[in-house]
Design an enzyme around this catalytic site. Sequence first.
Site, PDB file in Angstrom:
ATOM      1  N   GLY A   1       0.803  -1.218   0.000  1.00  0.00           N
ATOM      2  CA  GLY A   1       0.000   0.000   0.000  1.00  0.00           C
ATOM      3  C   GLY A   1       0.833   1.264   0.000  1.00  0.00           C
ATOM      4  O   GLY A   1       2.049   1.254  -0.223  1.00  0.00           O
ATOM      5  N   PHE A   2       0.164   2.363   0.274  1.00  0.00           N
ATOM      6  CA  PHE A   2       0.761   3.690   0.225  1.00  0.00           C
ATOM      7  C   PHE A   2       1.934   3.830   1.198  1.00  0.00           C
ATOM      8  O   PHE A   2       3.092   4.028   0.795  1.00  0.00           O
ATOM      9  CB  PHE A   2      -0.346   4.720   0.500  1.00  0.00           C
ATOM     10  CG  PHE A   2       0.105   6.098   0.878  1.00  0.00           C
ATOM     11  CD1 PHE A   2       1.219   6.667   0.279  1.00  0.00           C
ATOM     12  CD2 PHE A   2      -0.590   6.829   1.822  1.00  0.00           C
ATOM     13  CE1 PHE A   2       1.630   7.951   0.622  1.00  0.00           C
ATOM     14  CE2 PHE A   2      -0.196   8.103   2.171  1.00  0.00           C
ATOM     15  CZ  PHE A   2       0.920   8.667   1.576  1.00  0.00           C
ATOM     16  N   ILE A   3       1.652   3.697   2.481  1.00  0.00           N
ATOM     17  CA  ILE A   3       2.721   3.830   3.472  1.00  0.00           C
ATOM     18  C   ILE A   3       3.702   2.666   3.352  1.00  0.00           C
ATOM     19  O   ILE A   3       4.922   2.846   3.397  1.00  0.00           O
ATOM     20  CB  ILE A   3       2.137   3.903   4.892  1.00  0.00           C
ATOM     21  CG1 ILE A   3       1.251   5.144   5.047  1.00  0.00           C
ATOM     22  CG2 ILE A   3       3.254   3.921   5.934  1.00  0.00           C
ATOM     23  CD1 ILE A   3       0.495   5.204   6.361  1.00  0.00           C
TER      24      ILE A   3
ATOM     25  N   TYR B   1     -14.457   2.234  11.555  1.00  0.00           N
ATOM     26  CA  TYR B   1     -13.014   2.179  11.315  1.00  0.00           C
ATOM     27  C   TYR B   1     -12.254   2.601  12.568  1.00  0.00           C
ATOM     28  O   TYR B   1     -11.333   1.908  13.019  1.00  0.00           O
ATOM     29  CB  TYR B   1     -12.633   3.089  10.146  1.00  0.00           C
ATOM     30  CG  TYR B   1     -11.137   3.256   9.990  1.00  0.00           C
ATOM     31  CD1 TYR B   1     -10.370   2.258   9.405  1.00  0.00           C
ATOM     32  CD2 TYR B   1     -10.496   4.414  10.434  1.00  0.00           C
ATOM     33  CE1 TYR B   1      -8.997   2.393   9.271  1.00  0.00           C
ATOM     34  CE2 TYR B   1      -9.118   4.564  10.305  1.00  0.00           C
ATOM     35  CZ  TYR B   1      -8.375   3.558   9.718  1.00  0.00           C
ATOM     36  OH  TYR B   1      -7.018   3.707   9.601  1.00  0.00           O
TER      37      TYR B   1
ATOM     38  N   LYS C   1      -9.774   0.266  15.049  1.00  0.00           N
ATOM     39  CA  LYS C   1      -8.379   0.582  15.357  1.00  0.00           C
ATOM     40  C   LYS C   1      -8.150   0.647  16.868  1.00  0.00           C
ATOM     41  O   LYS C   1      -7.124   0.185  17.373  1.00  0.00           O
ATOM     42  CB  LYS C   1      -7.986   1.904  14.695  1.00  0.00           C
ATOM     43  CG  LYS C   1      -7.694   1.788  13.214  1.00  0.00           C
ATOM     44  CD  LYS C   1      -6.469   0.921  12.964  1.00  0.00           C
ATOM     45  CE  LYS C   1      -6.037   0.918  11.520  1.00  0.00           C
ATOM     46  NZ  LYS C   1      -4.851   0.065  11.296  1.00  0.00           N
TER      47      LYS C   1
END
Length: 321
Positions: free
Chosen positions: A10-12, A152, A156
């Site tokens: 993914g992005f990170i 979400y 978390k």
Amino acid sequence: MTILLTGGAGFIGSNLTKQLLQEGKQVVCLDSLDSYYNPDIKWANVQQSLDHPHYHFHEGDIRDAELVNTLFRTYAFDAVIHLAARAGVRPSVQDPALYYDVNVTGTLTLLQAMQHAGVKKMVFASSSSVYGDSLQVPFTESDPSDRPLSPYAASKRAAELLCHTFHHLYGFDIFCLRFFTVYGPNQRPEMAISQFTDSILNEKPINVFGDGTTARDYTYVEDIVNGIIQSLENLRGFEVLNIGGSDPISLANLIQVIERVVGKSALINRLPMQPGDVQQTYADIRKATQLIGYQPTVRVEDGIKRFVAWYLVKYKTGLVI
């Protein structure tokens, strides 16, 4: 050092992978390449590292206990960096069961595999969304985080609690990093800065939810990567740390910055605030600075310039999907 990196496509994760490989680490990436956004983007991220001798990619789901346990038997992991999650505040309102399953059950599957394999170090990617719509700013790690506004955010926070349980029961060293609105190269296409940049460049309207006064503590991905690596180097006990830019900007001002960098004006379509959105985020980073030496280095204006420059290269070469 051999690291299991979940969500590494993914992005990170793709930005982190490059840095870890540069530092000589062995990276084993587990990613499901799910359809939350175009999997071709994530596969393109993976291909950037596939030829590196210290990189190993496995496509699969963190909820798949058999697969996860096989990875722990195959590799001698020193630590886990757990970025994998079902992302997105707003979509979680429509499918809370999926978010709970991936983000909570998936985290539990990893923790149990670590227990069985005797691996006791994890850096876990949490989120500033756990603070809810706190009126006390900046947000500090000791603030109450028991009023999440989206499934979400709740997932978390639940995963953070699981991490503490395994620290308490089995002596795991775990740092839960609460990321504050990450942006930069390889950013997911549905995120605000990506959408705004694309729409302004192509003279398409952008959807602005609310009156533009909502504010976010945007954090450049390079600073996030540094925070993760600094956490890995200082893992001891259980800690929750804010990893943010500590310099919030309003939505209206963010759009103005992008307009200046792109050189075009935005066409704005105003819409009501959406369920699950918070009014502002703002990281108090004093604890992270003290414990791991974290200090953001890229201000929003400079980060937007870097992102737009990256985006223009990708756009012109046809690699923005």
